[in-house]
Structures are given as structure tokens and as C-alpha cells.
Write a protein that holds these residues in place. Structure first.
Motif, PDB file in Angstrom:
ATOM      1  N   ARG A 112     -19.235 153.046  12.671  1.00 61.22           N
ATOM      2  CA  ARG A 112     -19.890 153.878  11.647  1.00 61.22           C
ATOM      3  C   ARG A 112     -21.097 154.595  12.224  1.00 61.22           C
ATOM      4  O   ARG A 112     -21.559 155.586  11.689  1.00 61.22           O
ATOM      5  N   PHE A 113     -21.638 154.100  13.332  1.00 62.20           N
ATOM      6  CA  PHE A 113     -22.818 154.698  13.951  1.00 62.20           C
ATOM      7  C   PHE A 113     -22.492 155.612  15.122  1.00 62.20           C
ATOM      8  O   PHE A 113     -23.375 156.254  15.658  1.00 62.20           O
ATOM      9  N   ASN A 114     -21.236 155.644  15.563  1.00 59.78           N
ATOM     10  CA  ASN A 114     -20.912 156.489  16.705  1.00 59.78           C
ATOM     11  C   ASN A 114     -19.560 157.168  16.539  1.00 59.78           C
ATOM     12  O   ASN A 114     -19.490 158.303  16.107  1.00 59.78           O
ATOM     13  N   ARG A 115     -18.508 156.481  16.825  1.00 58.23           N
ATOM     14  CA  ARG A 115     -17.173 157.065  16.874  1.00 58.23           C
ATOM     15  C   ARG A 115     -16.747 157.742  15.570  1.00 58.23           C
ATOM     16  O   ARG A 115     -16.139 158.796  15.589  1.00 58.23           O
ATOM     17  N   TYR A 116     -17.070 157.127  14.429  1.00 61.08           N
ATOM     18  CA  TYR A 116     -16.657 157.668  13.132  1.00 61.08           C
ATOM     19  C   TYR A 116     -17.859 157.978  12.246  1.00 61.08           C
ATOM     20  O   TYR A 116     -17.806 157.843  11.031  1.00 61.08           O
ATOM     21  N   ALA A 117     -18.925 158.409  12.836  1.00 56.58           N
ATOM     22  CA  ALA A 117     -20.155 158.689  12.080  1.00 56.58           C
ATOM     23  C   ALA A 117     -19.948 159.751  11.008  1.00 56.58           C
ATOM     24  O   ALA A 117     -20.634 159.747   9.998  1.00 56.58           O
ATOM     25  N   GLU A 118     -18.976 160.634  11.200  1.00 59.22           N
ATOM     26  CA  GLU A 118     -18.745 161.687  10.198  1.00 59.22           C
ATOM     27  C   GLU A 118     -18.226 161.118   8.882  1.00 59.22           C
ATOM     28  O   GLU A 118     -18.307 161.780   7.852  1.00 59.22           O
ATOM     29  N   ARG A 119     -17.734 159.902   8.889  1.00 59.40           N
ATOM     30  CA  ARG A 119     -17.257 159.266   7.646  1.00 59.40           C
ATOM     31  C   ARG A 119     -18.415 158.779   6.783  1.00 59.40           C
ATOM     32  O   ARG A 119     -18.244 158.436   5.627  1.00 59.40           O
ATOM     33  N   VAL A 120     -19.577 158.691   7.361  1.00 63.24           N
ATOM     34  CA  VAL A 120     -20.731 158.091   6.697  1.00 63.24           C
ATOM     35  C   VAL A 120     -21.549 159.170   6.018  1.00 63.24           C
ATOM     36  O   VAL A 120     -21.894 160.166   6.613  1.00 63.24           O
TER      37      VAL A 120
END
Length: 135
Positions: free
Chosen positions: A125-133
Motif C-alpha cells: 500500500r506504500f509502494n507497489r500499489y500506492a495508487e489504490r490508496v
């Protein structure tokens, strides 16, 4: 065991209230800001980073809880690796037990978990898929 509030959450609540109820004259503060500021002053005086919830006035607790309701409830980003047997979710950073018991945790317990995973900053959630947050 008593519940605690981390200084960063207290600061976030104060700033949320300051934005929501700005000072009309640049000097006075809203009652919620004053109540939270008293708790913040005690933290500073004691050189502490956490505050016992039981030490809050009713006004400060109500102000903190009002801020809390504006925060995301769960760190989940819908990529749960604990379902595949990982002890810590690669997506959100919570442990298997935290994921399983999340609905039963109180706001203070949830914020302790949030604080830990933000400090670690290793979950997707903080790097690879941060756009989901969306914070």
C-alpha cells in the motif's frame, strides 16, 4: 491494559479541527482545539509520544473521536496475502490476527496498528500499489 493515542494522531486531530474551525481572530481557538491542545501540552511536558486515553477530558476524547471518524477504517488494499498463508499481509502490512480481528478492534487499537504499518512502510500500500490508496 490501557489504550493510548500516539502524538501523531493527536497532532492530526488538532490540525483537522484547526482547518474545520479556524480562529476568527488569529488568537482564539475552537473548544475542540483547546481540549486537544491541553492533552498535547501534557505529552510535551512529559516528553512522551503516547498518551493514555483515560487521561483525556471528555471534550478532548469527543474531539479525537470526531477526527477518527474521518480517517480510513482499514488499511486493506484488496490484495490479502494472509489468505494464502502469509503471517503478515504483503498488501496492507497487518498480521493475520489483525486482519481476522479487525472488525472487533476499538478505534485506539486500530490506530496502533495503523501507526506501526505506516512507520514500517513496507506494505505494498506504500509502494507497489500506492495508487489504490486514498488518504
Amino acid at each position: 491494559m490501557s489504550s493510548t493515542i500516539h502524538v501523531t494522531d493527536l497532532e492530526a486531530a488538532i490540525n483537522w479541527w484547526r482547518e474545520r474551525s479556524p480562529s476568527p481572530d488569529g488568537i482564539s481557538a475552537a473548544p475542540e482545539v483547546r481540549a486537544l491542545a491541553t492533552a498535547y501540552a501534557l505529552l510535551a511536558w512529559n516528553r512522551a509520544t503516547e498518551l493514555d486515553v483515560d487521561s483525556l477530558s471528555d471534550e478532548a476524547l469527543d474531539a479525537w473521536l470526531a477526527w477518527y471518524t474521518t480517517t480510513p477504517d482499514s488499511p486493506c488494499i484488496a490484495i490479502c496475502s494472509t489468505a494464502q498463508g502469509d503471517p503478515i499481509c504483503k498488501g496492507c502490512g497487518r498480521t493475520f490476527d489483525e486482519v481476522q480481528h479487525w472488525p472487533g478492534l476499538d478505534p485506539f487499537e486500530k490506530r496502533v496498528v495503523w501507526h506501526r504499518i505506516v512507520q514500517e512502510g513496507t506494505a505494498w500500500r506504500f509502494n507497489r500499489y500506492a495508487e489504490r490508496v486514498t488518504r
